[in-house]
Design an enzyme around this catalytic site. Structure first.
Site, PDB file in Angstrom:
ATOM      1  N   ASP A   1     -79.084   0.497 -97.527  1.00  0.00           N
ATOM      2  CA  ASP A   1     -79.916   1.380 -98.340  1.00  0.00           C
ATOM      3  C   ASP A   1     -79.055   2.368 -99.109  1.00  0.00           C
ATOM      4  OD1 ASP A   1     -79.153   2.555 -95.883  1.00  0.00           O
ATOM      5  OD2 ASP A   1     -80.774   4.014 -95.991  1.00  0.00           O
TER       6      ASP A   1
ATOM      7  N   ARG B   1     -74.519   8.781 -96.285  1.00  0.00           N
ATOM      8  CA  ARG B   1     -74.976   9.659 -95.215  1.00  0.00           C
ATOM      9  C   ARG B   1     -74.915   8.950 -93.865  1.00  0.00           C
ATOM     10  NH1 ARG B   1     -80.789   9.371 -97.860  1.00  0.00           N
ATOM     11  NH2 ARG B   1     -81.751   7.644 -96.710  1.00  0.00           N
TER      12      ARG B   1
ATOM     13  N   GLU C   1     -76.473   6.941 -92.136  1.00  0.00           N
ATOM     14  CA  GLU C   1     -77.473   5.874 -92.112  1.00  0.00           C
ATOM     15  C   GLU C   1     -76.799   4.559 -92.475  1.00  0.00           C
ATOM     16  OE1 GLU C   1     -82.065   5.249 -93.688  1.00  0.00           O
ATOM     17  OE2 GLU C   1     -81.017   7.146 -93.965  1.00  0.00           O
TER      18      GLU C   1
ATOM     19  N   GLU D   1     -82.231   7.448-104.829  1.00  0.00           N
ATOM     20  CA  GLU D   1     -83.259   7.099-103.844  1.00  0.00           C
ATOM     21  C   GLU D   1     -84.622   7.638-104.259  1.00  0.00           C
ATOM     22  OE1 GLU D   1     -83.955   7.355 -99.015  1.00  0.00           O
ATOM     23  OE2 GLU D   1     -82.563   8.746 -99.961  1.00  0.00           O
TER      24      GLU D   1
END
Length: 762
Positions: A344, A348, A350, A631
């Site tokens: 994605d 960060r 993630e 995003e």
């Protein structure tokens, strides 16, 4: 393959970056070496040398797969590197296996010990072979890497560097032994997709001083990788480089990173030092540099962009510079997020393989680059995770969320629309792009399992209105702190998506000659269509929640009859106009809204939507200086403040899925048959554009379409490879049949276009 090697781990942790070595002599009496193949993998990431020379320029090997069931190995020809007495040297880093994963702060979810697995097979002129394998005879020792983590960065102490460990005769202090660890060689599988490599090097664009006095470096492009530097200063001097994608009011904008430190540290030796932190990567355009000895000069730093090695096959350009920049942002966003796994975001805490993002983006990706191997490799892990989780296609692949958990408001992981539909939509996109039925054959059980799981979750009314749903995630009208609170009814989104998946699996079964399954999934699709119209479509044609996303999905997925579709198209155009052609869709609706408009004779509305510059819109980030897709539509607010939501990325390719429509409708190049063995050439000018060109290196050869508009005269040039036929469809003119060769045709553009004349995707 017969495995003689063992997975070995160092007897000491060595700060999570151990070195491993084995010195050996080639056996005598067999003649010259005719072949030497090194097979290599690791628990963690591994780099290898033979006699001090790297075996390849691969990075982050063996990448990230569902390690519980599949660990990929790489193979290398190392015959030119061998000597009479040789050293096989390995350096380990934490990578995905041993480093942090996810936002919960934890790591080492797959195991506590890093390990290496290597098998070198040497073949001699007389046919004899010699094996050198990882076993308890190896030695392990410390490296110059004091810390390494994909999220947090890497620390290197140049005072500890000593490359003599890679060569014969080394005897260093602090070295110790290794031990074998339990490991199932049945999990070993070769790479299907490409390796990660460096693909671009960017010079410094500008060096400035922030309002607080910090030294900031701008590379002019948001990218994924690291900074390579050359520096000289007193021994023990520490240089720190912190990375971020944007500046906020002149300072490094680190809040979007959340807990990821994204910081590299370098301790100088006193001589001329070069550093390149290959055990981490960052998403960044800007860097804050501190501790630099003397004046920092532009030539001291180079940004290195990394990605899985992909061949560029699709190109697109128009007369509008902002639209061209949008398309370039799509390309850079894709490359930065295709680092072994389709993630994605790259910056960060993630960086996960979210299924919803690639479900939306797969057709765009498959046009821009040859991603057949890359996504086929990922789909293997999707099927494995699904198989081990009762048919559920998780939100991320590899599914680390089964280990770290999900927020309470989401509840237990269950199939969810769009995200779990990746099991069907991604292999179908690969089939359409490349025409190879093998991907459908390999993935059919996974595709079918997903639809059956969803079918088991339907309500008594036959719709999918239960379970957690992301829905039209990141609807621009949702509050920053609650990105799931979209206008679109979640049951409408889920049921329409389920219908699309069931229809595609039915068609897949037909292609593969699986008659019983074809009938099964046609029946499921028919039931979903009937239930959707009964539950969600009012007598006047209004779809529940009456917003742009529900009409877009219903039109493109073909779940309405012709009269209802006409109403839906008109209503969609009304809603788009009422919003001032500002974006009103999230993850579910955005890939399909321009298709829905152009399919229902509202191409001018589609252009107005695409070319709007005010926030929220596709071009708003471009006007704000974006060089990748964001995003959120408003990741950066007009006043230069970062969106207050906890979740804000400036490199997130999903909303760039509109590029697929740009290729087909603006560029005028769409497949009529899988793999572009037959194509539709149907450019549709609009939005004030005066020219465009699109090209594709298809499986059958290069295809190109160029057009220009002078007044109302449209001139189209096309090039087709031998064996590829085309339908040339120009506005207001009868279709023409073309076959391999070069063509130039002109037509007068009418003021409006009837429905059904434009290329669409369902």
């Amino acid at each position: 393959m017969n495995w003689n090697a063992r997975m070995i781990a160092p007897d000491a942790a060595f700060d999570g970056a151990p070195l491993l070595r084995r010195e050996f002599a080639l056996e005598e009496g067999h003649g010259a070496v005719t072949a030497a193949t090194l097979t290599l993998t690791a628990r963690g990431i591994v780099e290898a040398w033979v006699n001090g020379r790297p075996v390849a320029d691969d990075l982050l090997t063996p990448g990230w797969s569902s390690y519980q069931w599949r660990l990929r190995y790489a193979t290398y020809d190392v015959a030119p590197l061998l000597e009479g007495t040789s050293v096989l040297a390995l350096a380990l880093g934490k990578g995905w296996f041993g480093g942090r994963l996810g936002w919960a702060g934890g790591g080492s979810y797959y195991g506590d010990e890093l390990g290496a697995f290597a098998q070198l097979e040497v073949t001699f002129a007389d046919g004899a072979t010699q094996l050198v394998v990882t076993d308890e005879s190896w030695a392990s020792g410390p490296s110059a890497v004091l810390a390494n983590d994909l999220y947090d960065g890497q620390t290197i102490d140049a005072r500890l560097r000593d490359d003599s460990w890679k060569r014969a005769g080394f005897s260093g202090a602090g070295w110790t032994g290794v031990h074998a660890v339990e490991f199932d060689t049945a999990t070993l599988q070769p790479y299907i997709g490409p390796k990660v490599r460096r693909w671009a090097a960017l010079p410094v664009h500008e060096i400035t001083t922030s309002p607080s006095g910090k030294t900031l470096v701008d590379f002019g492009q948001n990218l994924v990788g690291w900074i390579k530097l050359r520096v000289q200063g007193p021994a023990g001097t520490e240089v720190t480089i912190r990375h971020a994608e944007v500046l906020e009011h002149g300072e490094l904008g680190i809040r979007p990173l959340r807990s990821a430190k994204a910081t590299d540290r370098y301790i100088l030796s006193g001589g001329v030092d070069e550093f390149e932190p290959t055990f981490t990567f960052h998403g960044f355009r800007y860097a804050e540099v501190s501790g630099w000895p003397g004046e920092l000069k532009a030539e001291d730093l180079t940004a290195v962009a990394i990605s899985s090695e992909l061949q560029r096959i699709g190109e697109f350009r128009t007369s509008d510079p902002l639209l061209n920049q949008l398309h370039e942002n799509v390309v850079w966003g894709m490359r930065g997020n295709f680092v072994d796994v389709p993630t994605d975001c790259p910056q960060r805490d993630e960086r996960l393989g979210w299924t919803g993002d690639i479900a939306a983006f797969a057709p765009t990706a498959a046009f821009l680059y040859d991603v057949d191997g890359f996504l086929s490799d990922w789909l293997v892990d999707l099927a494995l995770e699904q198989e081990h989780h009762d048919g559920i296609v998780g939100y991320v692949i590899p599914d680390i969320l089964t280990m770290i958990g999900v927020p309470e408001e989401i509840g237990p992981i269950e199939s969810t629309a769009v995200w779990s539909d990746a099991a069907v939509w991604v292999p179908w996109a690969l089939y359409e792009a490349y025409g190879d039925e093998d991907v459908l054959r390999r993935q059919f059980d996974s595709m079918a399992s997903h639809v059956r799981r969803v079918h088991s979750r339907l309500s008594p009314a036959g719709v999918w209105d239960g379970d957690f749903q992301f829905g039209d995630w990141l609807d621009p009208d949702a509050p920053p702190e609650d990105p799931a609170r979209a206008k679109a009814d979640k049951g409408v989104v889920a049921t329409a998506s389920a219908y699309r998946s069931a229809s595609l699996v039915a068609e897949t079964a037909r292609l593969l000659g699986r008659t019983a399954e074809q009938q099964e999934f046609e029946s499921i699709a028919a039931g979903l269509r009937t239930a959707f119209n009964a539950e969600y479509v009012a007598a006047d044609g209004t779809i529940r929640s009456d917003c742009t996303t529900v009409y877009s999905l219903a039109i493109v997925f073909g779940i309405l009859d012709s009269a209802e579709e006409t109403f839906a198209g008109n209503r969609l155009a009304e809603l788009a106009a009422e919003a001032g052609y500002r974006i009103s869709t999230g993850f579910a609706g955005t890939p399909f809204i321009t298709d829905a408009l152009s399919r229902t004779a509202h191409v001018d509305d589609a252009y107005n939507l695409l070319l709007e510059r005010e926030e929220p819109s596709w071009l708003y980030p471009v006007t704000m200086g974006a060089t990748t897709i964001w995003e959120r539509w408003d990741s950066m607010l007009p006043d230069g403040t970062i969106n207050p939501g906890e979740m804000t990325s400036f490199n997130h390719y999903a909303l760039g899925a509109v590029a697929d429509w740009m290729h087909r409708v603006i560029g005028g190049l769409a497949p009529l048959a899988p793999g572009y063995s037959s194509v539709l050439i149907a450019p549709v000018p609009g939005g004030g554009l005066t020219e465009a060109e699109t090209s594709l290196l298809s499986p059958h050869g290069p295809i190109a379409v160029r057009w220009n508009l002078h007044g109302d005269e449209l001139t189209v040039e096309a090039e087709l490879p031998t064996g590829v036929d085309a339908v040339l469809r120009l506005p207001g003119a009868p279709d023409q049949r073309l076959s391999g060769g070069s063509f130039r045709v002109s037509a007068t553009v009418p003021t409006s276009l009837p429905a059904g004349e434009l290329p669409s995707r369902g």
